[in-house]
Motif scaffolding. Structure first.
Motif, PDB file in Angstrom:
ATOM      1  N   UNK A 195       6.649   3.673  11.479  1.00  0.00           N
ATOM      2  CA  UNK A 195       6.669   3.773  10.022  1.00  0.00           C
ATOM      3  C   UNK A 195       8.077   3.511   9.486  1.00  0.00           C
ATOM      4  N   UNK A 196       8.199   3.495   8.169  1.00  0.00           N
ATOM      5  CA  UNK A 196       9.485   3.351   7.483  1.00  0.00           C
ATOM      6  C   UNK A 196      10.274   2.150   8.010  1.00  0.00           C
ATOM      7  N   UNK A 197       9.576   1.030   8.138  1.00  0.00           N
ATOM      8  CA  UNK A 197      10.251  -0.177   8.595  1.00  0.00           C
ATOM      9  C   UNK A 197      10.354  -0.313  10.092  1.00  0.00           C
ATOM     10  N   UNK A 198       9.740   0.585  10.865  1.00  0.00           N
ATOM     11  CA  UNK A 198       9.764   0.476  12.319  1.00  0.00           C
ATOM     12  C   UNK A 198       8.920  -0.686  12.804  1.00  0.00           C
ATOM     13  N   UNK A 199       9.238  -1.166  13.995  1.00  0.00           N
ATOM     14  CA  UNK A 199       8.530  -2.312  14.571  1.00  0.00           C
ATOM     15  C   UNK A 199       8.215  -2.027  16.027  1.00  0.00           C
TER      16      UNK A 199
END
Length: 199
Positions: free
Chosen positions: A38-42
């Motif tokens: 989440x929050x821009x994680x990949x």
């Protein structure tokens, strides 16, 4: 790829971080999730399996998941969960080249529920959604909630939403297949395509 066996923990790709080339097998924990992005994680090239009831293999609210497999084996499990209950924070989730499989009773391949004045956007590309019950579930609870899914060059058959909710749900389909994939042995975890597979 390294293999991680976990009973009650998860692997996180949050706040812009990236995890890659892992095999995660979670067992013995009901109502859990094995991978959080989440929050821009990949996360990319991840294989995730959950065994228990109500467990999410991949929880991806606001993250990106690429070239990965999420398998929920337990009853009422969700292969990919994109629920957004985050207090008015819009999220955008990207799934590309994902195999989302839920083989337990009443399982869901991709599940997105939006509530508490939120906006959720899903981009699903080149992805297989396959389950016993619902392949794609998208809902928006209240009048200030909006859920939008862009599904492109993917395969899913069944769609569901929550009856009686007052939010806005928008599904945009582009060049999708509405037939079940022909996989070698999905109940045994072999998700390779058969020679006659339409995907």
């Amino acid at each position: 790829a390294p293999v991680i066996f976990t009973g009650n923990t998860r692997i996180d790709a949050t706040h812009g971080s990236t995890i890659s080339h892992l095999v995660i097998h979670q067992f013995g924990l009901t109502s859990s999730h094995a991978l959080l992005g989440d929050q821009g994680g990949r996360a990319d090239h991840i294989v995730v399996t959950t065994e228990s009831a109500y467990a999410d293999a991949c929880l991806i609210p606001g993250g990106t998941l690429i070239d990965s497999t999420c398998w929920a084996k337990g009853s009422n499990g969700e292969a990919v969960n994109v629920d957004n209950f985050g207090g008015g924070t819009p999220i955008t989730t990207h799934l590309s080249g994902v195999t989302a499989i839920a083989t337990g009773d009443d399982g869901t391949a991709v599940h997105s529920d939006t509530a508490y004045d939120n906006t959720t956007t899903l981009h699903i590309v080149n992805t297989i959604l396959e389950s016993v019950a619902t392949d794609l579930f998208v809902s928006a609870s209240g009048s200030n909630d909006t859920a939008t899914a862009y599904v492109d060059h993917s395969a899913y058959v069944s769609f569901g939403t929550e009856e009686g909710e007052t939010g806005s749900v928008n599904i945009h389909n582009t060049n999708n297949l509405t037939t079940h994939p022909h996989l070698r042995d999905p109940l045994g975890g072999d998700f390779r395509e058969r020679p006659n597979d339409p995907t």
